[in-house]
Scaffold this motif. Structure first.
Motif, short mmCIF file in Angstrom:
data_model
loop_
_atom_site.label_atom_id
_atom_site.label_comp_id
_atom_site.label_asym_id
_atom_site.label_seq_id
_atom_site.Cartn_x
_atom_site.Cartn_y
_atom_site.Cartn_z
N ALA A 1 -55.68 -58.87 76.44
CA ALA A 1 -55.15 -58.73 77.80
C ALA A 1 -56.15 -57.98 78.68
O ALA A 1 -56.36 -58.34 79.85
N LYS A 2 -56.78 -56.96 78.11
CA LYS A 2 -57.79 -56.21 78.88
C LYS A 2 -59.00 -57.08 79.18
O LYS A 2 -59.55 -57.03 80.27
N GLU A 3 -59.43 -57.88 78.19
CA GLU A 3 -60.56 -58.80 78.42
C GLU A 3 -60.27 -59.76 79.56
O GLU A 3 -61.15 -60.09 80.35
N ASP B 1 -49.48 -57.58 85.99
CA ASP B 1 -48.09 -58.04 86.06
C ASP B 1 -47.99 -59.20 87.05
O ASP B 1 -48.48 -59.11 88.17
N GLY B 2 -47.38 -60.28 86.61
CA GLY B 2 -47.19 -61.43 87.48
C GLY B 2 -48.29 -62.47 87.41
O GLY B 2 -48.16 -63.53 88.00
#
Length: 93
Positions: A40-42, A47-48
Protein backbone atom coordinates in the motif's frame (compact mmCIF):
# COMPACT_ATOMS: atom_id res chain seq x y z
CA UNK A 1 5.60 18.54 -23.56
CA UNK A 2 4.45 16.28 -20.73
CA UNK A 3 6.51 13.26 -19.80
CA UNK A 4 4.59 10.04 -19.32
CA UNK A 5 5.11 8.56 -15.89
CA UNK A 6 4.84 4.80 -15.57
CA UNK A 7 2.25 3.76 -13.03
CA UNK A 8 3.54 1.74 -10.10
CA UNK A 9 2.51 -1.91 -10.23
CA UNK A 10 2.89 -4.29 -7.31
CA UNK A 11 2.27 -8.02 -7.00
CA UNK A 12 1.27 -9.79 -3.81
CA UNK A 13 -0.70 -12.76 -2.55
CA UNK A 14 -3.75 -12.04 -0.42
CA UNK A 15 -6.32 -14.22 1.31
CA UNK A 16 -9.97 -13.62 0.46
CA UNK A 17 -12.55 -13.22 3.22
CA UNK A 18 -16.27 -13.53 2.57
CA UNK A 19 -19.02 -11.76 4.47
CA UNK A 20 -22.69 -12.59 3.99
CA UNK A 21 -25.45 -10.21 4.95
CA UNK A 22 -29.18 -9.73 4.43
CA UNK A 23 -30.93 -6.47 3.74
CA UNK A 24 -34.59 -6.07 2.87
CA UNK A 25 -34.88 -9.83 2.38
CA UNK A 26 -32.00 -9.99 -0.12
CA UNK A 27 -28.78 -11.84 0.57
CA UNK A 28 -25.52 -10.08 -0.26
CA UNK A 29 -22.00 -11.47 -0.37
CA UNK A 30 -18.95 -9.24 -0.02
CA UNK A 31 -15.47 -10.48 -0.99
CA UNK A 32 -12.53 -8.65 0.59
CA UNK A 33 -8.77 -8.83 0.28
CA UNK A 34 -6.14 -7.22 2.47
CA UNK A 35 -3.32 -5.29 0.87
CA UNK A 36 -0.02 -5.69 2.72
CA UNK A 37 1.04 -2.38 4.29
CA UNK A 38 4.37 -2.23 2.44
CA UNK A 39 2.55 -2.71 -0.88
CA UNK A 40 0.00 0.00 0.00
CA UNK A 41 2.89 2.36 0.77
CA UNK A 42 4.57 1.50 -2.54
CA UNK A 43 1.34 2.41 -4.32
CA UNK A 44 0.96 5.55 -2.19
CA UNK A 45 -2.66 4.58 -1.48
CA UNK A 46 -5.03 6.99 0.19
CA UNK A 47 -8.54 6.57 1.52
CA UNK A 48 -10.97 6.50 -1.38
CA UNK A 49 -8.40 5.58 -4.04
CA UNK A 50 -9.37 3.01 -6.65
CA UNK A 51 -7.21 0.07 -7.70
CA UNK A 52 -7.03 -1.72 -11.01
CA UNK A 53 -6.74 -5.38 -10.08
CA UNK A 54 -5.71 -8.19 -12.36
CA UNK A 55 -6.29 -11.30 -10.29
CA UNK A 56 -5.83 -15.02 -10.54
CA UNK A 57 -6.25 -17.71 -7.95
CA UNK A 58 -2.99 -18.49 -6.12
CA UNK A 59 -1.59 -21.99 -6.24
CA UNK A 60 0.26 -23.69 -3.39
CA UNK A 61 3.67 -22.68 -4.74
CA UNK A 62 2.74 -18.98 -4.71
CA UNK A 63 2.36 -19.12 -0.92
CA UNK A 64 5.87 -20.28 -0.03
CA UNK A 65 9.05 -18.34 0.65
CA UNK A 66 11.37 -19.90 -1.90
CA UNK A 67 14.44 -18.13 -0.52
CA UNK A 68 14.11 -20.38 2.55
CA UNK A 69 13.37 -23.51 0.52
CA UNK A 70 16.06 -23.58 -2.18
CA UNK A 71 16.44 -27.38 -2.08
CA UNK A 72 12.72 -27.87 -2.71
CA UNK A 73 12.79 -25.17 -5.40
CA UNK A 74 15.49 -27.12 -7.25
CA UNK A 75 13.15 -30.12 -7.42
CA UNK A 76 10.25 -28.19 -8.98
CA UNK A 77 9.31 -28.80 -12.61
CA UNK A 78 10.77 -26.15 -14.95
CA UNK A 79 7.31 -24.76 -15.74
CA UNK A 80 6.63 -23.99 -12.07
CA UNK A 81 10.17 -22.61 -11.54
CA UNK A 82 9.59 -20.12 -14.37
CA UNK A 83 6.32 -18.97 -12.81
CA UNK A 84 7.89 -18.68 -9.34
CA UNK A 85 10.84 -16.73 -10.79
CA UNK A 86 8.52 -14.33 -12.62
CA UNK A 87 6.46 -13.80 -9.49
CA UNK A 88 9.61 -13.14 -7.42
CA UNK A 89 10.81 -10.65 -10.05
CA UNK A 90 7.48 -8.81 -10.07
CA UNK A 91 7.33 -8.78 -6.28
CA UNK A 92 10.76 -7.20 -6.15
CA UNK A 93 12.49 -10.21 -4.64
Amino acid sequence: MESKQLEKEVVFVSKVSVTKSKKNGKEYITYRITIPMEKAKELELNDGDYLLIKAKKAKWYHLLNWEEMKNVYNMLPEEIKKEVDELKRRMGG
